[in-house]
Design an enzyme around this catalytic site. Structure first.
Site, PDB file in Angstrom:
ATOM      1  N   GLU A  39       0.862  -1.196   0.000  1.00 43.32           N
ATOM      2  CA  GLU A  39       0.000   0.000   0.000  1.00 43.32           C
ATOM      3  C   GLU A  39       0.900   1.249   0.000  1.00 43.32           C
ATOM      4  OE1 GLU A  39      -2.128   0.198   3.708  1.00 43.32           O
ATOM      5  OE2 GLU A  39      -3.433   1.854   3.075  1.00 43.32           O
ATOM      6  N   LYS A 110      -9.351   2.415  -1.973  1.00 40.47           N
ATOM      7  CA  LYS A 110      -9.568   1.734  -0.688  1.00 40.47           C
ATOM      8  C   LYS A 110     -10.925   2.093  -0.081  1.00 40.47           C
ATOM      9  CE  LYS A 110      -7.112   0.924   3.709  1.00 40.47           C
ATOM     10  NZ  LYS A 110      -5.851   1.226   4.434  1.00 40.47           N
ATOM     11  N   CYS A 144      -5.087  -3.303   2.480  1.00 40.32           N
ATOM     12  CA  CYS A 144      -4.814  -3.361   3.923  1.00 40.32           C
ATOM     13  C   CYS A 144      -6.065  -3.594   4.764  1.00 40.32           C
ATOM     14  CB  CYS A 144      -4.060  -2.106   4.343  1.00 40.32           C
ATOM     15  SG  CYS A 144      -3.079  -2.395   5.844  1.00 40.32           S
TER      16      CYS A 144
HETATM   17  C1  ACM Z   1      -3.989  -0.014   7.122  1.00 43.04           C
HETATM   18  O1  ACM Z   1      -5.106  -0.138   6.594  1.00 43.04           O
HETATM   19  N1  ACM Z   1      -3.011   0.627   6.498  1.00 43.04           N
HETATM   20  C2  ACM Z   1      -3.710  -0.596   8.427  1.00 43.04           C
END
Ligand code: ACM
Length: 265
Positions: A39, A110, A144
């Site tokens: 990420e 995301k 993530c």
């Molecule tokens: C995250 O979502 N970077 C922990």
């Protein structure tokens, strides 16, 4: 058969050139079909202001790093999945890109923002779509903290994703183990690429947990990297195994589902 790679490294905060160079060096060490990077691999993670985030963000398809990653994909004849900060109009998204050797690409924004990300980024609006990687292999992307929400990987698996690519910057201790269940319940490969190192920016500090991994369709660990060193690992898988959702001769992980019995919202 299909070669997949997971790469973990330590991005430098706000240093697009260094991070692109480091990814390019690591790509050059492997012969593979698909590589997953962490990420926000292009920029680092511990931001303090929106201005900082804006300074390292780019729009698609004109972004400098995006174009360079497309070129690396073409030259090395492999699909790349990497996390970056995306600028769309005035909005910032914590995004990942799939770039393919034939020039095709897909962006995922995301969905479930974690902790201080909510200060900088908009919640993603792409939803969970699948796309073809090199060789026409259907893959999905989640980023993530999306791991916390079983609906994310389920949405990808139900649409036929064989491999779920999971760029991460993990700071909590649970994800790597939890992803065994995500892979098992969906009978899908997963590739979690996590970064390493401690990043400090003024009064903000995070330590990332490494242990990037590739899991098989029964949640088994096929590869897990160290917690604290840069590395890239490659293995050969048969992605089509993910099409078989059989659990026992009388059970199928997908056709046995009872959506009419579930309360999801
Ligand atoms: C995250 O979502 N970077 C922990």
């Amino acid at each position: 058969m299909y070669r997949v790679s997971v790469c973990q490294f330590e991005p430098k905060l706000l240093d697009l050139d260094y991070n692109l160079k480091r990814m390019s060096e690591m790509i050059a060490t492997v012969d593979t079909d698909l590589i997953v990077f962490p990420e926000l691999a292009t920029s680092g993670y511990v931001f303090r202001t929106k201005e900082e985030v804006r300074s390292i963000s780019e729009s698609i398809p004109d972004g400098k790093v995006f174009k360079a990653m497309q070129e690396l994909s073409r030259v090395h004849d492999c699909s790349l999945v990497y996390g970056f900060s995306e600028l769309d109009g005035s909005k910032l998204y914590n995004s990942s890109a799939l770039v393919n050797p034939d020039g095709s690409y897909q962006i995922y924004r995301k969905t479930h923002l974690f902790y201080r990300e909510k200060l900088f980024f908009e919640p993603g609006d792409t939803g969970f779509a699948i796309a073809n990687a090199k060789g026409g292999i259907p893959i999905g992307m989640m980023i993530c903290f999306d791991w916390q929400f079983p609906e994310a990987m389920r949405s990808l698996a139900l649409q036929g994703a064989m491999i779920v690519c999971h760029p991460s910057n993990l700071v909590l201790p649970w994800c790597q183990e939890a992803m065994k269940t995500r892979s098992l319940e969906n009978r899908c490969y997963s590739i979690t690429s996590n970064r390493i190192g401690t990043e400090i920016n003024g009064d903000q500090k995070e330590t990332f947990t490494g242990a990037s991994q590739i899991l098989g369709i029964k949640g088994e660990i096929l590869i897990r990297l160290a917690t604290d060193s840069e590395d890239i690992a490659t293995l050969v898988i048969d992605p089509r195994l993910a099409q078989d959702k059989t659990v026992t001769p009388h059970n199928d992980a997908f056709t046995d589902r009872r959506p009419d019995m579930y309360i999801l919202g």
